[in-house]
Scaffold this motif. Sequence first.
Motif, PDB file in Angstrom:
ATOM      1  N   MET A  74      -8.113   3.618   7.518  1.00 20.38           N
ATOM      2  CA  MET A  74      -8.132   2.159   7.595  1.00 20.38           C
ATOM      3  C   MET A  74      -6.998   1.556   6.774  1.00 20.38           C
ATOM      4  O   MET A  74      -6.382   0.567   7.182  1.00 20.38           O
ATOM      5  CB  MET A  74      -9.473   1.612   7.129  1.00 20.38           C
ATOM      6  CG  MET A  74      -9.609   0.137   7.373  1.00 20.38           C
ATOM      7  SD  MET A  74     -11.282  -0.406   7.115  1.00 20.38           S
ATOM      8  CE  MET A  74     -11.099  -2.143   7.445  1.00 20.38           C
ATOM      9  N   ALA A  75      -6.711   2.158   5.632  1.00 18.95           N
ATOM     10  CA  ALA A  75      -5.590   1.674   4.822  1.00 18.95           C
ATOM     11  C   ALA A  75      -4.278   1.817   5.589  1.00 18.95           C
ATOM     12  O   ALA A  75      -3.452   0.894   5.604  1.00 18.95           O
ATOM     13  CB  ALA A  75      -5.521   2.444   3.504  1.00 18.95           C
ATOM     14  N   ILE A  76      -4.091   2.949   6.245  1.00 19.78           N
ATOM     15  CA  ILE A  76      -2.847   3.191   6.982  1.00 19.78           C
ATOM     16  C   ILE A  76      -2.742   2.273   8.195  1.00 19.78           C
ATOM     17  O   ILE A  76      -1.698   1.656   8.428  1.00 19.78           O
ATOM     18  CB  ILE A  76      -2.758   4.675   7.394  1.00 19.78           C
ATOM     19  CG1 ILE A  76      -2.561   5.539   6.153  1.00 19.78           C
ATOM     20  CG2 ILE A  76      -1.625   4.898   8.385  1.00 19.78           C
ATOM     21  CD1 ILE A  76      -2.725   7.022   6.394  1.00 19.78           C
ATOM     22  N   THR A  77      -3.806   2.177   8.978  1.00 24.73           N
ATOM     23  CA  THR A  77      -3.732   1.370  10.194  1.00 24.73           C
ATOM     24  C   THR A  77      -3.617  -0.121   9.903  1.00 24.73           C
ATOM     25  O   THR A  77      -3.172  -0.873  10.757  1.00 24.73           O
ATOM     26  CB  THR A  77      -4.943   1.625  11.110  1.00 24.73           C
ATOM     27  OG1 THR A  77      -6.150   1.359  10.388  1.00 24.73           O
ATOM     28  CG2 THR A  77      -4.936   3.038  11.633  1.00 24.73           C
ATOM     29  N   SER A  78      -3.991  -0.551   8.712  1.00 27.94           N
ATOM     30  CA  SER A  78      -3.843  -1.976   8.391  1.00 27.94           C
ATOM     31  C   SER A  78      -2.376  -2.384   8.300  1.00 27.94           C
ATOM     32  O   SER A  78      -2.062  -3.570   8.362  1.00 27.94           O
ATOM     33  CB  SER A  78      -4.575  -2.314   7.095  1.00 27.94           C
ATOM     34  OG  SER A  78      -3.923  -1.730   5.988  1.00 27.94           O
ATOM     35  N   TYR A  79      -1.473  -1.420   8.173  1.00 25.00           N
ATOM     36  CA  TYR A  79      -0.043  -1.712   8.135  1.00 25.00           C
ATOM     37  C   TYR A  79       0.599  -1.692   9.516  1.00 25.00           C
ATOM     38  O   TYR A  79       1.755  -2.059   9.662  1.00 25.00           O
ATOM     39  CB  TYR A  79       0.683  -0.712   7.229  1.00 25.00           C
ATOM     40  CG  TYR A  79       0.443  -0.961   5.770  1.00 25.00           C
ATOM     41  CD1 TYR A  79       1.207  -1.882   5.061  1.00 25.00           C
ATOM     42  CD2 TYR A  79      -0.569  -0.296   5.096  1.00 25.00           C
ATOM     43  CE1 TYR A  79       0.972  -2.127   3.719  1.00 25.00           C
ATOM     44  CE2 TYR A  79      -0.807  -0.525   3.754  1.00 25.00           C
ATOM     45  CZ  TYR A  79      -0.042  -1.441   3.073  1.00 25.00           C
ATOM     46  OH  TYR A  79      -0.277  -1.686   1.748  1.00 25.00           O
ATOM     47  N   MET A  80      -0.126  -1.272  10.518  1.00 29.25           N
ATOM     48  CA  MET A  80       0.433  -1.162  11.859  1.00 29.25           C
ATOM     49  C   MET A  80       0.363  -2.505  12.569  1.00 29.25           C
ATOM     50  O   MET A  80      -0.646  -3.185  12.520  1.00 29.25           O
ATOM     51  CB  MET A  80      -0.296  -0.076  12.641  1.00 29.25           C
ATOM     52  CG  MET A  80      -0.105   1.280  12.035  1.00 29.25           C
ATOM     53  SD  MET A  80      -0.901   2.561  12.975  1.00 29.25           S
ATOM     54  CE  MET A  80      -0.391   3.980  12.035  1.00 29.25           C
TER      55      MET A  80
ATOM     56  N   VAL B  33      -9.276   1.497  -2.363  1.00 32.21           N
ATOM     57  CA  VAL B  33      -8.430   0.610  -3.172  1.00 32.21           C
ATOM     58  C   VAL B  33      -7.296   0.035  -2.323  1.00 32.21           C
ATOM     59  O   VAL B  33      -7.071  -1.181  -2.320  1.00 32.21           O
ATOM     60  CB  VAL B  33      -7.887   1.356  -4.414  1.00 32.21           C
ATOM     61  CG1 VAL B  33      -6.777   0.567  -5.083  1.00 32.21           C
ATOM     62  CG2 VAL B  33      -9.003   1.639  -5.399  1.00 32.21           C
ATOM     63  N   PHE B  34      -6.604   0.885  -1.588  1.00 36.74           N
ATOM     64  CA  PHE B  34      -5.496   0.400  -0.766  1.00 36.74           C
ATOM     65  C   PHE B  34      -5.979  -0.489   0.370  1.00 36.74           C
ATOM     66  O   PHE B  34      -5.348  -1.505   0.676  1.00 36.74           O
ATOM     67  CB  PHE B  34      -4.676   1.578  -0.216  1.00 36.74           C
ATOM     68  CG  PHE B  34      -3.654   2.079  -1.177  1.00 36.74           C
ATOM     69  CD1 PHE B  34      -2.405   1.485  -1.258  1.00 36.74           C
ATOM     70  CD2 PHE B  34      -3.938   3.137  -2.017  1.00 36.74           C
ATOM     71  CE1 PHE B  34      -1.447   1.941  -2.159  1.00 36.74           C
ATOM     72  CE2 PHE B  34      -3.004   3.609  -2.912  1.00 36.74           C
ATOM     73  CZ  PHE B  34      -1.749   3.017  -2.990  1.00 36.74           C
ATOM     74  N   THR B  35      -7.101  -0.138   0.993  1.00 38.46           N
ATOM     75  CA  THR B  35      -7.628  -0.956   2.084  1.00 38.46           C
ATOM     76  C   THR B  35      -8.037  -2.335   1.585  1.00 38.46           C
ATOM     77  O   THR B  35      -7.718  -3.348   2.204  1.00 38.46           O
ATOM     78  CB  THR B  35      -8.833  -0.262   2.741  1.00 38.46           C
ATOM     79  OG1 THR B  35      -8.418   1.001   3.244  1.00 38.46           O
ATOM     80  CG2 THR B  35      -9.405  -1.096   3.865  1.00 38.46           C
TER      81      THR B  35
ATOM     82  N   ARG C  51      -7.012  -8.016   1.446  1.00 38.33           N
ATOM     83  CA  ARG C  51      -6.875  -9.217   0.622  1.00 38.33           C
ATOM     84  C   ARG C  51      -5.504  -9.875   0.868  1.00 38.33           C
ATOM     85  O   ARG C  51      -5.404 -11.083   1.028  1.00 38.33           O
ATOM     86  CB  ARG C  51      -7.048  -8.878  -0.869  1.00 38.33           C
ATOM     87  CG  ARG C  51      -7.033 -10.106  -1.757  1.00 38.33           C
ATOM     88  CD  ARG C  51      -7.324  -9.773  -3.217  1.00 38.33           C
ATOM     89  NE  ARG C  51      -8.737  -9.353  -3.345  1.00 38.33           N
ATOM     90  CZ  ARG C  51      -9.126  -8.148  -3.769  1.00 38.33           C
ATOM     91  NH1 ARG C  51      -8.240  -7.245  -4.117  1.00 38.33           N
ATOM     92  NH2 ARG C  51     -10.405  -7.871  -3.841  1.00 38.33           N
ATOM     93  N   THR C  52      -4.465  -9.055   0.932  1.00 39.99           N
ATOM     94  CA  THR C  52      -3.117  -9.574   1.179  1.00 39.99           C
ATOM     95  C   THR C  52      -3.008 -10.191   2.563  1.00 39.99           C
ATOM     96  O   THR C  52      -2.413 -11.250   2.737  1.00 39.99           O
ATOM     97  CB  THR C  52      -2.075  -8.434   1.044  1.00 39.99           C
ATOM     98  OG1 THR C  52      -2.159  -7.893  -0.267  1.00 39.99           O
ATOM     99  CG2 THR C  52      -0.672  -8.932   1.309  1.00 39.99           C
TER     100      THR C  52
END
Length: 168
Positions: free
Chosen positions: A73-79, A156-158, A163-164
Amino acid sequence: MQFAKLYEGMLATSLGPLDVALGEILLALLRGALYAVGFQLVMQVLGLNLSWWALLALPAVLLIAFGFASVGMAITSYMKTFQQMDWINFVMLPMFLFSATFYPITVYPEWLQQVIQALPLWHGVELVRGLTTGDVGWGLLWHVLYYAVMITIGLVFTTRRLRTLFLD
């Protein structure tokens, strides 16, 4: 996230980014649990569960799924596009093929063995294999610790990323 505005709707309530992330991850865990129970039943019928420790394979699989879901989920949030999701298969397929699922890790050269042992899927294979075959020892705790760290980093990253994206 961009079309349905589902996350913005959730964040308009009292839910925070961590709550949204955990809800999404818990849905992935439910799906993983259904698959794991199916596999466990087939293994039992075929006599492949060689120990009573195999009962702990289900919680182990959920731990593994939690680790992959939180980091995923952390990785895909940047896609930004659906086409970028193909990159996940580009990474997962070699990890799947080389994770000692089909062949013992000893068939690979020493340098490749070290690379494979650093990847998360190898830890999952070793953990579940140890539990289902009865080869249980203190060494399995390292695999559990690996996934605990993976879950923490992923959450933590997700949380920071959501939030960002939605609160700033």
